[in-house]
Design a protein around this motif. Structure first.
Motif, PDB file in Angstrom:
ATOM      1  N   UNK A  57       0.832  -1.216   0.000  1.00  0.00           N
ATOM      2  CA  UNK A  57       0.000   0.000   0.000  1.00  0.00           C
ATOM      3  C   UNK A  57       0.863   1.262   0.000  1.00  0.00           C
ATOM      4  N   UNK A  58       1.906   1.283   0.811  1.00  0.00           N
ATOM      5  CA  UNK A  58       2.781   2.465   0.847  1.00  0.00           C
ATOM      6  C   UNK A  58       3.516   2.629  -0.477  1.00  0.00           C
ATOM      7  N   UNK A  59       3.988   1.531  -1.052  1.00  0.00           N
ATOM      8  CA  UNK A  59       4.683   1.605  -2.338  1.00  0.00           C
ATOM      9  C   UNK A  59       3.742   2.064  -3.451  1.00  0.00           C
ATOM     10  N   UNK A  60       2.478   1.681  -3.355  1.00  0.00           N
ATOM     11  CA  UNK A  60       1.502   2.055  -4.375  1.00  0.00           C
ATOM     12  C   UNK A  60       1.106   3.518  -4.260  1.00  0.00           C
ATOM     13  N   UNK A  61       0.779   3.946  -3.052  1.00  0.00           N
ATOM     14  CA  UNK A  61       0.239   5.296  -2.872  1.00  0.00           C
ATOM     15  C   UNK A  61       1.294   6.339  -2.501  1.00  0.00           C
ATOM     16  N   UNK A  62       2.456   5.892  -2.055  1.00  0.00           N
ATOM     17  CA  UNK A  62       3.543   6.769  -1.607  1.00  0.00           C
ATOM     18  C   UNK A  62       3.042   7.752  -0.551  1.00  0.00           C
ATOM     19  N   UNK A  63       3.321   9.038  -0.697  1.00  0.00           N
ATOM     20  CA  UNK A  63       2.924  10.038   0.295  1.00  0.00           C
ATOM     21  C   UNK A  63       1.405  10.125   0.410  1.00  0.00           C
ATOM     22  N   UNK A  64       0.689   9.867  -0.665  1.00  0.00           N
ATOM     23  CA  UNK A  64      -0.778   9.918  -0.638  1.00  0.00           C
ATOM     24  C   UNK A  64      -1.363   8.953   0.386  1.00  0.00           C
ATOM     25  N   UNK A  65      -0.610   7.908   0.723  1.00  0.00           N
ATOM     26  CA  UNK A  65      -1.073   6.925   1.698  1.00  0.00           C
ATOM     27  C   UNK A  65      -1.458   7.598   3.011  1.00  0.00           C
ATOM     28  N   UNK A  66      -0.715   8.659   3.378  1.00  0.00           N
ATOM     29  CA  UNK A  66      -0.982   9.361   4.629  1.00  0.00           C
ATOM     30  C   UNK A  66      -1.812  10.623   4.431  1.00  0.00           C
ATOM     31  N   UNK A  67      -2.274  10.860   3.206  1.00  0.00           N
ATOM     32  CA  UNK A  67      -3.086  12.045   2.918  1.00  0.00           C
ATOM     33  C   UNK A  67      -4.463  11.692   2.373  1.00  0.00           C
ATOM     34  N   UNK A  68      -4.725  10.414   2.173  1.00  0.00           N
ATOM     35  CA  UNK A  68      -5.998   9.945   1.623  1.00  0.00           C
ATOM     36  C   UNK A  68      -7.134  10.185   2.617  1.00  0.00           C
ATOM     37  N   UNK A  69      -8.377  10.049   2.170  1.00  0.00           N
ATOM     38  CA  UNK A  69      -9.501  10.177   3.106  1.00  0.00           C
ATOM     39  C   UNK A  69      -9.426   9.179   4.273  1.00  0.00           C
ATOM     40  N   UNK A  70      -8.854   8.017   4.048  1.00  0.00           N
ATOM     41  CA  UNK A  70      -8.717   6.999   5.096  1.00  0.00           C
ATOM     42  C   UNK A  70      -7.377   7.096   5.821  1.00  0.00           C
ATOM     43  N   UNK A  71      -6.755   8.259   5.827  1.00  0.00           N
ATOM     44  CA  UNK A  71      -5.404   8.406   6.368  1.00  0.00           C
ATOM     45  C   UNK A  71      -5.318   7.984   7.840  1.00  0.00           C
ATOM     46  N   UNK A  72      -6.368   8.181   8.603  1.00  0.00           N
ATOM     47  CA  UNK A  72      -6.318   7.807  10.020  1.00  0.00           C
ATOM     48  C   UNK A  72      -6.172   6.290  10.178  1.00  0.00           C
ATOM     49  N   UNK A  73      -6.907   5.528   9.361  1.00  0.00           N
ATOM     50  CA  UNK A  73      -6.777   4.069   9.393  1.00  0.00           C
ATOM     51  C   UNK A  73      -5.391   3.656   8.922  1.00  0.00           C
ATOM     52  N   UNK A  74      -4.855   4.362   7.941  1.00  0.00           N
ATOM     53  CA  UNK A  74      -3.523   4.035   7.424  1.00  0.00           C
ATOM     54  C   UNK A  74      -2.453   4.268   8.485  1.00  0.00           C
ATOM     55  N   UNK A  75      -2.562   5.371   9.227  1.00  0.00           N
ATOM     56  CA  UNK A  75      -1.624   5.636  10.316  1.00  0.00           C
ATOM     57  C   UNK A  75      -1.784   4.566  11.404  1.00  0.00           C
ATOM     58  N   UNK A  76      -3.029   4.232  11.731  1.00  0.00           N
ATOM     59  CA  UNK A  76      -3.306   3.201  12.731  1.00  0.00           C
ATOM     60  C   UNK A  76      -2.687   1.865  12.304  1.00  0.00           C
ATOM     61  N   UNK A  77      -2.881   1.470  11.050  1.00  0.00           N
ATOM     62  CA  UNK A  77      -2.299   0.227  10.539  1.00  0.00           C
ATOM     63  C   UNK A  77      -0.776   0.266  10.616  1.00  0.00           C
ATOM     64  N   UNK A  78      -0.196   1.405  10.250  1.00  0.00           N
ATOM     65  CA  UNK A  78       1.261   1.554  10.280  1.00  0.00           C
ATOM     66  C   UNK A  78       1.790   1.396  11.699  1.00  0.00           C
ATOM     67  N   UNK A  79       1.113   2.005  12.659  1.00  0.00           N
ATOM     68  CA  UNK A  79       1.523   1.887  14.064  1.00  0.00           C
ATOM     69  C   UNK A  79       1.405   0.442  14.535  1.00  0.00           C
ATOM     70  N   UNK A  80       0.277  -0.217  14.222  1.00  0.00           N
ATOM     71  CA  UNK A  80       0.090  -1.609  14.652  1.00  0.00           C
ATOM     72  C   UNK A  80       1.156  -2.535  14.072  1.00  0.00           C
ATOM     73  N   UNK A  81       1.425  -2.408  12.786  1.00  0.00           N
ATOM     74  CA  UNK A  81       2.428  -3.270  12.145  1.00  0.00           C
ATOM     75  C   UNK A  81       3.811  -2.974  12.719  1.00  0.00           C
ATOM     76  N   UNK A  82       4.108  -1.700  12.950  1.00  0.00           N
ATOM     77  CA  UNK A  82       5.405  -1.333  13.529  1.00  0.00           C
ATOM     78  C   UNK A  82       5.569  -1.928  14.925  1.00  0.00           C
ATOM     79  N   UNK A  83       4.523  -1.832  15.743  1.00  0.00           N
ATOM     80  CA  UNK A  83       4.580  -2.409  17.085  1.00  0.00           C
ATOM     81  C   UNK A  83       4.733  -3.929  17.034  1.00  0.00           C
TER      82      UNK A  83
END
Length: 165
Positions: free
Chosen positions: A116-142
């Motif tokens: 998803x990050x490779x596909x959307x690049x910076x848009x991944x964190x600017x999309x309408x669903x950006x909050x879920x994307x940040x949440x997913x990123x935090x969960x996977x990182x943890x």
């Protein structure tokens, strides 16, 4: 609402949002009409990373993995509670099975996030669903930090596997 109802509502909203993104996403190689007519075919999934990541198959696969992960966590909790009731602290074969499941889910979620990050690049964190994307990123990182810490602790702190003199 119950957690199950919330999950169902999220999944149905996510599916609707995904189908809207597929048709209205800028930068598609094909015109939207051609994309709609061929949606779901194997050539369509792999024609671009965006088509693959936004495909219904990919979305359903990820949802299935999330549900399977929740089931495994539930079973693991049940086994842990039974052990506590029996006052058993011995390591069993089920520990290795649960560790294997945890590592497998971690790899799948890491690959999904990387795609998803490779596909959307910076848009991944600017999309309408950006909050879920940040949440997913935090969960996977943890999860990655947890597995790495467990692996390092197992290498450094496991004195049971050392031969005694």
């Amino acid at each position: 609402k119950t957690n199950g109802a919330k999950l169902f509502e999220y999944l149905s909203e996510s599916s609707k949002a995904s189908s809207r993104r597929q048709v209205s996403s800028p930068g598609l190689e094909k015109p939207p009409q051609a994309f709609e007519e061929t949606e779901g075919g194997p050539r369509d999934w792999f024609s671009s990373p965006r088509h693959f990541v936004e495909s219904v198959i990919f979305e359903n696969f990820v949802c299935g993995v999330i549900i399977a992960n929740a089931i495994v966590i539930g079973v693991q909790c049940e086994v842990t509670i039974q052990r506590m009731m029996e006052m058993s602290v011995a390591v069993s074969d089920t520990d290795a099975v649960f560790a294997s499941f945890e590592l497998t889910f971690c790899v799948i979620f890491t690959v999904e996030l990387a795609l998803r990050i490779a596909t959307y690049r910076v848009q991944f964190f600017l999309m309408p669903d950006w909050k879920w994307n940040v949440f997913d990123t935090i969960l996977v990182s943890l999860q990655l930090v947890d597995i790495t810490a467990e692996a390092l602790a197992g290498e450094d702190g496991d004195t049971n596997s050392m031969p005694s003199n």
